[in-house]
Design a protein around this motif. Structure first.
Motif, PDB file in Angstrom:
ATOM      1  N   ASP A  85      -9.911  18.567  37.948  1.00  0.00           N
ATOM      2  CA  ASP A  85      -9.688  17.479  36.989  1.00  0.00           C
ATOM      3  C   ASP A  85     -10.139  16.121  37.530  1.00  0.00           C
ATOM      4  OD1 ASP A  85      -8.641  19.291  35.226  1.00  0.00           O
ATOM      5  OD2 ASP A  85      -6.532  18.809  35.667  1.00  0.00           O
ATOM      6  N   ALA A  86     -10.208  15.982  38.846  1.00  0.00           N
ATOM      7  CA  ALA A  86     -10.591  14.701  39.464  1.00  0.00           C
ATOM      8  C   ALA A  86     -12.111  14.546  39.579  1.00  0.00           C
ATOM      9  CB  ALA A  86      -9.954  14.578  40.846  1.00  0.00           C
ATOM     10  N   TYR A  87     -12.861  15.556  39.193  1.00  0.00           N
ATOM     11  CA  TYR A  87     -14.333  15.515  39.253  1.00  0.00           C
ATOM     12  C   TYR A  87     -14.831  15.087  40.641  1.00  0.00           C
ATOM     13  CZ  TYR A  87     -14.157  15.878  34.186  1.00  0.00           C
ATOM     14  OH  TYR A  87     -13.917  16.307  32.911  1.00  0.00           O
ATOM     15  N   ILE A  88     -14.330  15.770  41.652  1.00  0.00           N
ATOM     16  CA  ILE A  88     -14.649  15.427  43.036  1.00  0.00           C
ATOM     17  C   ILE A  88     -16.135  15.522  43.329  1.00  0.00           C
ATOM     18  CG2 ILE A  88     -14.255  16.063  45.445  1.00  0.00           C
ATOM     19  CD1 ILE A  88     -11.936  14.607  43.987  1.00  0.00           C
ATOM     20  N   SER A  89     -16.820  16.473  42.739  1.00  0.00           N
ATOM     21  CA  SER A  89     -18.256  16.609  43.020  1.00  0.00           C
ATOM     22  C   SER A  89     -19.021  15.350  42.619  1.00  0.00           C
ATOM     23  CB  SER A  89     -18.829  17.838  42.320  1.00  0.00           C
ATOM     24  OG  SER A  89     -18.663  17.725  40.923  1.00  0.00           O
ATOM     25  N   PRO A  93     -20.436  11.749  46.541  1.00  0.00           N
ATOM     26  CA  PRO A  93     -21.603  10.949  46.951  1.00  0.00           C
ATOM     27  C   PRO A  93     -21.276   9.459  47.109  1.00  0.00           C
ATOM     28  CG  PRO A  93     -22.248  12.515  45.272  1.00  0.00           C
ATOM     29  CD  PRO A  93     -20.752  12.579  45.366  1.00  0.00           C
ATOM     30  N   LYS A  94     -20.499   8.910  46.198  1.00  0.00           N
ATOM     31  CA  LYS A  94     -20.134   7.491  46.298  1.00  0.00           C
ATOM     32  C   LYS A  94     -19.199   7.239  47.472  1.00  0.00           C
ATOM     33  CE  LYS A  94     -20.858   6.376  41.487  1.00  0.00           C
ATOM     34  NZ  LYS A  94     -20.292   5.897  40.239  1.00  0.00           N
ATOM     35  N   LEU A  95     -18.331   8.192  47.744  1.00  0.00           N
ATOM     36  CA  LEU A  95     -17.388   8.048  48.844  1.00  0.00           C
ATOM     37  C   LEU A  95     -18.092   8.135  50.199  1.00  0.00           C
ATOM     38  CD1 LEU A  95     -14.328   8.032  49.720  1.00  0.00           C
ATOM     39  CD2 LEU A  95     -14.581  10.506  49.878  1.00  0.00           C
ATOM     40  N   LEU A  96     -19.025   9.050  50.331  1.00  0.00           N
ATOM     41  CA  LEU A  96     -19.701   9.274  51.613  1.00  0.00           C
ATOM     42  C   LEU A  96     -20.884   8.332  51.841  1.00  0.00           C
ATOM     43  CD1 LEU A  96     -19.688  13.177  51.680  1.00  0.00           C
ATOM     44  CD2 LEU A  96     -18.043  11.599  52.712  1.00  0.00           C
ATOM     45  N   ASN A  97     -21.367   7.698  50.800  1.00  0.00           N
ATOM     46  CA  ASN A  97     -22.537   6.833  50.884  1.00  0.00           C
ATOM     47  C   ASN A  97     -22.448   5.797  52.014  1.00  0.00           C
ATOM     48  OD1 ASN A  97     -24.744   5.163  50.473  1.00  0.00           O
ATOM     49  ND2 ASN A  97     -24.272   4.729  48.352  1.00  0.00           N
ATOM     50  N   PRO A  98     -21.378   5.005  52.114  1.00  0.00           N
ATOM     51  CA  PRO A  98     -21.334   3.998  53.191  1.00  0.00           C
ATOM     52  C   PRO A  98     -21.351   4.627  54.588  1.00  0.00           C
ATOM     53  CG  PRO A  98     -19.542   3.648  51.622  1.00  0.00           C
ATOM     54  CD  PRO A  98     -20.222   4.903  51.232  1.00  0.00           C
ATOM     55  N   LEU A  99     -20.688   5.754  54.741  1.00  0.00           N
ATOM     56  CA  LEU A  99     -20.656   6.420  56.046  1.00  0.00           C
ATOM     57  C   LEU A  99     -22.039   6.914  56.451  1.00  0.00           C
ATOM     58  CD1 LEU A  99     -17.426   8.419  55.327  1.00  0.00           C
ATOM     59  CD2 LEU A  99     -17.618   6.569  56.968  1.00  0.00           C
ATOM     60  N   ILE A 100     -22.753   7.480  55.505  1.00  0.00           N
ATOM     61  CA  ILE A 100     -24.097   7.996  55.775  1.00  0.00           C
ATOM     62  C   ILE A 100     -25.064   6.848  56.038  1.00  0.00           C
ATOM     63  CG2 ILE A 100     -26.056   9.236  54.777  1.00  0.00           C
ATOM     64  CD1 ILE A 100     -23.959  10.981  53.306  1.00  0.00           C
ATOM     65  N   ARG A 101     -24.964   5.792  55.252  1.00  0.00           N
ATOM     66  CA  ARG A 101     -25.876   4.654  55.417  1.00  0.00           C
ATOM     67  C   ARG A 101     -25.739   4.025  56.802  1.00  0.00           C
ATOM     68  NH1 ARG A 101     -26.791   1.408  49.961  1.00  0.00           N
ATOM     69  NH2 ARG A 101     -27.915   0.179  51.473  1.00  0.00           N
TER      70      ARG A 101
END
Length: 138
Positions: A85-89, A93-101
C-alpha cells in the motif's frame, strides 16, 4: 585539404611560441593553462572533502544503502499489505538518490582505472534487493 584560416593562424602562433604539446584536431580552446588546472583540482578536492561530511552526523543505519534496504525487506516480510500500500518501489529511487549521488561524486567514467557501476557496493545492494523482491513466495 582545406584548413580554416583561424586554425592556421593559431598553429602559427603556437609554433612561434614553441608550444609543442598541442595535439592536432584538438581545439586550442580546450587546452587549460596550469593555473586553470590547479584551480580545478582545488575546487574538485573541496567538493570531495565536503561530500565526505554530508552524512557524518547521520546514524549508520540510515546512510548505508544495504542497511536501508534490509529494513525495507523486513517490512515487506512482516507487513506485506502495508508495504504494498505504501508503493515502496516508487519511493526507493527518491530515497536512495542522495546516497548514490554522494558515492558517485568522485566517479569519472573517462578514467583509465574505472570501476564499473555494476561493481559498486550500492549497485550490488540494490541488485540483491531487487532479486529478493522477485523471488516467488512459498
Amino acid at each position: 585539404e582545406f584548413i580554416p584560416k583561424c586554425r592556421t593562424c593559431r598553429r602559427q602562433v603556437r609554433e612561434q611560441a614553441g608550444q609543442a604539446d598541442h595535439h592536432e584536431g584538438m581545439s586550442s580552446d580546450d587546452e587549460l593553462t596550469p593555473t586553470e588546472v590547479d584551480e580545478f583540482q582545488k575546487s574538485k578536492d573541496n567538493v570531495l572533502e565536503d561530500s565526505r561530511k554530508v552524512f557524518e552526523d547521520v546514524h549508520a543505519d540510515f546512510c548505508d544503502i544495504r542497511k536501508i534496504l534490509l529494513k525495507f525487506q523486513e517490512w515487506k516480510e512482516k507487513f506485506p499489505d502495508s508495504y504494498c500500500d505504501a508503493y515502496i518501489s516508487f519511493c526507493l529511487p527518491k530515497l536512495l538518490n542522495p546516497l548514490i549521488r554522494v558515492q558517485l561524486i568522485s566517479w569519472n567514467p573517462l578514467e583509465q582505472n574505472l570501476t564499473d557501476l555494476e561493481e559498486m557496493p550500492w549497485f550490488r545492494a540494490i541488485e540483491e534487493f531487487s532479486d529478493a523482491e522477485n523471488i516467488p513466495e512459498s
